[in-house]
Design a protein around this motif. Sequence first.
Motif, PDB file in Angstrom:
ATOM      1  N   GLN B 136       0.824  -1.208   0.000  1.00  0.00           N
ATOM      2  CA  GLN B 136       0.000   0.000   0.000  1.00  0.00           C
ATOM      3  C   GLN B 136       0.862   1.263   0.000  1.00  0.00           C
ATOM      4  O   GLN B 136       0.488   2.270  -0.556  1.00  0.00           O
ATOM      5  CB  GLN B 136      -0.876   0.036   1.265  1.00  0.00           C
ATOM      6  CG  GLN B 136      -1.733  -1.179   1.465  1.00  0.00           C
ATOM      7  CD  GLN B 136      -2.955  -1.156   0.559  1.00  0.00           C
ATOM      8  OE1 GLN B 136      -3.612  -0.141   0.437  1.00  0.00           O
ATOM      9  NE2 GLN B 136      -3.241  -2.273  -0.082  1.00  0.00           N
ATOM     10  N   GLU B 137       2.004   1.171   0.701  1.00  0.00           N
ATOM     11  CA  GLU B 137       2.830   2.366   0.862  1.00  0.00           C
ATOM     12  C   GLU B 137       4.302   1.986   0.804  1.00  0.00           C
ATOM     13  O   GLU B 137       4.718   1.004   1.444  1.00  0.00           O
ATOM     14  CB  GLU B 137       2.523   3.039   2.215  1.00  0.00           C
ATOM     15  CG  GLU B 137       3.365   4.277   2.468  1.00  0.00           C
ATOM     16  CD  GLU B 137       3.058   4.952   3.798  1.00  0.00           C
ATOM     17  OE1 GLU B 137       2.066   4.557   4.458  1.00  0.00           O
ATOM     18  OE2 GLU B 137       3.821   5.852   4.183  1.00  0.00           O
ATOM     19  N   VAL B 138       5.059   2.769   0.041  1.00  0.00           N
ATOM     20  CA  VAL B 138       6.509   2.572  -0.014  1.00  0.00           C
ATOM     21  C   VAL B 138       7.156   3.729   0.753  1.00  0.00           C
ATOM     22  O   VAL B 138       6.970   4.902   0.400  1.00  0.00           O
ATOM     23  CB  VAL B 138       7.018   2.549  -1.475  1.00  0.00           C
ATOM     24  CG1 VAL B 138       8.538   2.418  -1.504  1.00  0.00           C
ATOM     25  CG2 VAL B 138       6.363   1.409  -2.245  1.00  0.00           C
ATOM     26  N   ILE B 139       7.884   3.375   1.826  1.00  0.00           N
ATOM     27  CA  ILE B 139       8.552   4.392   2.647  1.00  0.00           C
ATOM     28  C   ILE B 139      10.004   4.497   2.191  1.00  0.00           C
ATOM     29  O   ILE B 139      10.748   3.509   2.254  1.00  0.00           O
ATOM     30  CB  ILE B 139       8.518   4.003   4.142  1.00  0.00           C
ATOM     31  CG1 ILE B 139       7.074   3.781   4.607  1.00  0.00           C
ATOM     32  CG2 ILE B 139       9.228   5.040   4.993  1.00  0.00           C
ATOM     33  CD1 ILE B 139       6.966   3.170   5.997  1.00  0.00           C
ATOM     34  N   LEU B 140      10.406   5.662   1.727  1.00  0.00           N
ATOM     35  CA  LEU B 140      11.788   5.826   1.261  1.00  0.00           C
ATOM     36  C   LEU B 140      12.657   6.245   2.447  1.00  0.00           C
ATOM     37  O   LEU B 140      12.567   7.387   2.920  1.00  0.00           O
ATOM     38  CB  LEU B 140      11.845   6.846   0.124  1.00  0.00           C
ATOM     39  CG  LEU B 140      10.999   6.461  -1.103  1.00  0.00           C
ATOM     40  CD1 LEU B 140      11.028   7.572  -2.147  1.00  0.00           C
ATOM     41  CD2 LEU B 140      11.480   5.139  -1.708  1.00  0.00           C
ATOM     42  N   ALA B 141      13.466   5.319   2.934  1.00  0.00           N
ATOM     43  CA  ALA B 141      14.308   5.582   4.102  1.00  0.00           C
ATOM     44  C   ALA B 141      15.778   5.607   3.706  1.00  0.00           C
ATOM     45  O   ALA B 141      16.637   5.066   4.396  1.00  0.00           O
ATOM     46  CB  ALA B 141      14.043   4.544   5.189  1.00  0.00           C
ATOM     47  N   THR B 142      16.066   6.247   2.576  1.00  0.00           N
ATOM     48  CA  THR B 142      17.467   6.476   2.205  1.00  0.00           C
ATOM     49  C   THR B 142      17.983   7.611   3.083  1.00  0.00           C
ATOM     50  O   THR B 142      17.213   8.330   3.709  1.00  0.00           O
ATOM     51  CB  THR B 142      17.579   6.850   0.716  1.00  0.00           C
ATOM     52  OG1 THR B 142      16.693   7.955   0.455  1.00  0.00           O
ATOM     53  CG2 THR B 142      17.176   5.676  -0.174  1.00  0.00           C
ATOM     54  N   ASN B 143      19.322   7.763   3.126  1.00  0.00           N
ATOM     55  CA  ASN B 143      19.909   8.761   4.022  1.00  0.00           C
ATOM     56  C   ASN B 143      19.508  10.185   3.652  1.00  0.00           C
ATOM     57  O   ASN B 143      19.290  10.473   2.475  1.00  0.00           O
ATOM     58  CB  ASN B 143      21.441   8.675   3.984  1.00  0.00           C
ATOM     59  CG  ASN B 143      21.954   7.464   4.715  1.00  0.00           C
ATOM     60  OD1 ASN B 143      21.330   6.996   5.669  1.00  0.00           O
ATOM     61  ND2 ASN B 143      23.088   6.937   4.278  1.00  0.00           N
ATOM     62  N   PRO B 144      19.431  11.088   4.636  1.00  0.00           N
ATOM     63  CA  PRO B 144      19.171  12.495   4.334  1.00  0.00           C
ATOM     64  C   PRO B 144      20.441  13.189   3.854  1.00  0.00           C
ATOM     65  O   PRO B 144      20.884  14.174   4.437  1.00  0.00           O
ATOM     66  CB  PRO B 144      18.679  13.052   5.679  1.00  0.00           C
ATOM     67  CG  PRO B 144      19.290  12.171   6.703  1.00  0.00           C
ATOM     68  CD  PRO B 144      19.462  10.822   6.081  1.00  0.00           C
ATOM     69  N   SER B 145      21.045  12.634   2.779  1.00  0.00           N
ATOM     70  CA  SER B 145      22.262  13.195   2.185  1.00  0.00           C
ATOM     71  C   SER B 145      21.948  13.509   0.724  1.00  0.00           C
ATOM     72  O   SER B 145      20.873  13.164   0.234  1.00  0.00           O
ATOM     73  CB  SER B 145      23.384  12.154   2.247  1.00  0.00           C
ATOM     74  OG  SER B 145      23.021  11.019   1.480  1.00  0.00           O
ATOM     75  N   VAL B 146      22.885  14.151   0.028  1.00  0.00           N
ATOM     76  CA  VAL B 146      22.652  14.474  -1.383  1.00  0.00           C
ATOM     77  C   VAL B 146      22.303  13.204  -2.160  1.00  0.00           C
ATOM     78  O   VAL B 146      21.314  13.152  -2.905  1.00  0.00           O
ATOM     79  CB  VAL B 146      23.899  15.155  -2.001  1.00  0.00           C
ATOM     80  CG1 VAL B 146      23.709  15.365  -3.490  1.00  0.00           C
ATOM     81  CG2 VAL B 146      24.159  16.483  -1.307  1.00  0.00           C
ATOM     82  N   GLU B 147      23.096  12.124  -1.961  1.00  0.00           N
ATOM     83  CA  GLU B 147      22.874  10.888  -2.705  1.00  0.00           C
ATOM     84  C   GLU B 147      21.554  10.224  -2.298  1.00  0.00           C
ATOM     85  O   GLU B 147      20.811   9.728  -3.151  1.00  0.00           O
ATOM     86  CB  GLU B 147      24.020   9.894  -2.472  1.00  0.00           C
ATOM     87  CG  GLU B 147      25.369  10.334  -3.033  1.00  0.00           C
ATOM     88  CD  GLU B 147      26.088  11.335  -2.149  1.00  0.00           C
ATOM     89  OE1 GLU B 147      25.641  11.554  -0.994  1.00  0.00           O
ATOM     90  OE2 GLU B 147      27.083  11.933  -2.606  1.00  0.00           O
ATOM     91  N   GLY B 148      21.286  10.231  -0.994  1.00  0.00           N
ATOM     92  CA  GLY B 148      20.062   9.602  -0.494  1.00  0.00           C
ATOM     93  C   GLY B 148      18.814  10.315  -0.995  1.00  0.00           C
ATOM     94  O   GLY B 148      17.828   9.682  -1.383  1.00  0.00           O
ATOM     95  N   GLU B 149      18.875  11.645  -1.007  1.00  0.00           N
ATOM     96  CA  GLU B 149      17.732  12.428  -1.480  1.00  0.00           C
ATOM     97  C   GLU B 149      17.528  12.197  -2.976  1.00  0.00           C
ATOM     98  O   GLU B 149      16.394  12.053  -3.450  1.00  0.00           O
ATOM     99  CB  GLU B 149      17.951  13.930  -1.212  1.00  0.00           C
ATOM    100  CG  GLU B 149      18.032  14.328   0.259  1.00  0.00           C
ATOM    101  CD  GLU B 149      16.717  14.162   1.026  1.00  0.00           C
ATOM    102  OE1 GLU B 149      15.674  13.877   0.404  1.00  0.00           O
ATOM    103  OE2 GLU B 149      16.739  14.298   2.268  1.00  0.00           O
ATOM    104  N   ALA B 150      18.623  12.170  -3.729  1.00  0.00           N
ATOM    105  CA  ALA B 150      18.521  11.943  -5.181  1.00  0.00           C
ATOM    106  C   ALA B 150      17.919  10.571  -5.460  1.00  0.00           C
ATOM    107  O   ALA B 150      17.068  10.411  -6.348  1.00  0.00           O
ATOM    108  CB  ALA B 150      19.904  12.058  -5.822  1.00  0.00           C
ATOM    109  N   THR B 151      18.336   9.583  -4.686  1.00  0.00           N
ATOM    110  CA  THR B 151      17.828   8.226  -4.867  1.00  0.00           C
ATOM    111  C   THR B 151      16.336   8.164  -4.535  1.00  0.00           C
ATOM    112  O   THR B 151      15.550   7.546  -5.270  1.00  0.00           O
ATOM    113  CB  THR B 151      18.613   7.250  -3.958  1.00  0.00           C
ATOM    114  OG1 THR B 151      20.005   7.421  -4.212  1.00  0.00           O
ATOM    115  CG2 THR B 151      18.209   5.810  -4.226  1.00  0.00           C
TER     116      THR B 151
END
Lengths: 197, 197
Positions: B136-151
Amino acid sequence: MDPLARLIQVLGRFPGVGEKTATRLAFFILRQGSEFARDLAQAVVEATEKVGYCRRCQNLTDIEVCMICADTRRDPNLLCVVEQVQDLRAIERSREYRGTYHVLHGAIAPLDGVGPDDIKVKELLARLSQENQEVQEVILATNPSVEGEATALYIQRLLSPMGFKVSRIASGLPMGSDIEYVDAATIAQALVGRRLL
Amino acid sequence: MDPLARLIQVLGRFPGVGEKTATRLAFFILRQGSEFARDLAQAVVEATEKVGYCRRCQNLTDIEVCMICADTRRDPNLLCVVEQVQDLRAIERSREYRGTYHVLHGAIAPLDGVGPDDIKVKELLARLSQENQEVQEVILATNPSVEGEATALYIQRLLSPMGFKVSRIASGLPMGSDIEYVDAATIAQALVGRRLL
């Protein structure tokens, strides 16, 4: 236990390695893959199987007599007594010493139940009685700690009556230090050990 | 190279382990003796041989489908996307999340030559197309860094048109922190992400 948890547990047995560091090391091993793993496993097993104590000085070696004892350019008149192999290596790095060594593998520490028989003092005496024509001076380079000083005093009391010249490495200000920030005990030793110029 | 020098060299290949630490670890191994050495060698080889990626979520596992994916008590409606297995483990430790995971094994970093095809995005899409009735929901828990935000942005742009509800974990002040000492970027995010009470 699964293989990853088991690897983390074994790595966590290293001193100063907590679960976090052990996990980091385990992930590194997994990322590196099987070639690194085999290299590491082989190096670990070979080192424990092949490395033992030098028959003469108790340094670690994979041959019967270590490289330092086997080196004919080393001065056989000087014998430097250290607590640990790490101390021997530190002295070698200073490039100031060209004599031979004896590694005690410990220091006398009554509070921890370590007596003279638990360190390689017997081996030192046995060796000196064989080599006594050669050794002119025994330098006691145990640590400037309670245990190191007690060990130095113990060995000095054994060797002096046997006619050996026994010396103790100097304690004092570390090179490059600032007197303002050096501890009081070190300053006291530096004053006691002052030399006339 | 003698076995001790070789062991020190191999241990020195670990990240953050210099020659001094490698030497300390090597001496520890020698002191522990052959049983510890065999345990360590075996754990290292077994982990690299047996541990692989979970067929479903790309978590590390020694079985085909990892313990989390196999656990029927986990909520199949929630899917949390993380960069690394370490992030998954950190989220598990928080005990706040009961859904499933997908591990990307990296983040998009054009400057380092890491594109979307170098991380497990294909596997995420393949999996979602199979499981789309469930998630139902995809939670994006990549890092709060430039690369993580871009991903996170890249994946959101792929999934939103497919009809998935996509969310991003919150950025803001760490619990127990002191606003006075928190960096400006974090404070800015905490203000932007403020919630009505």
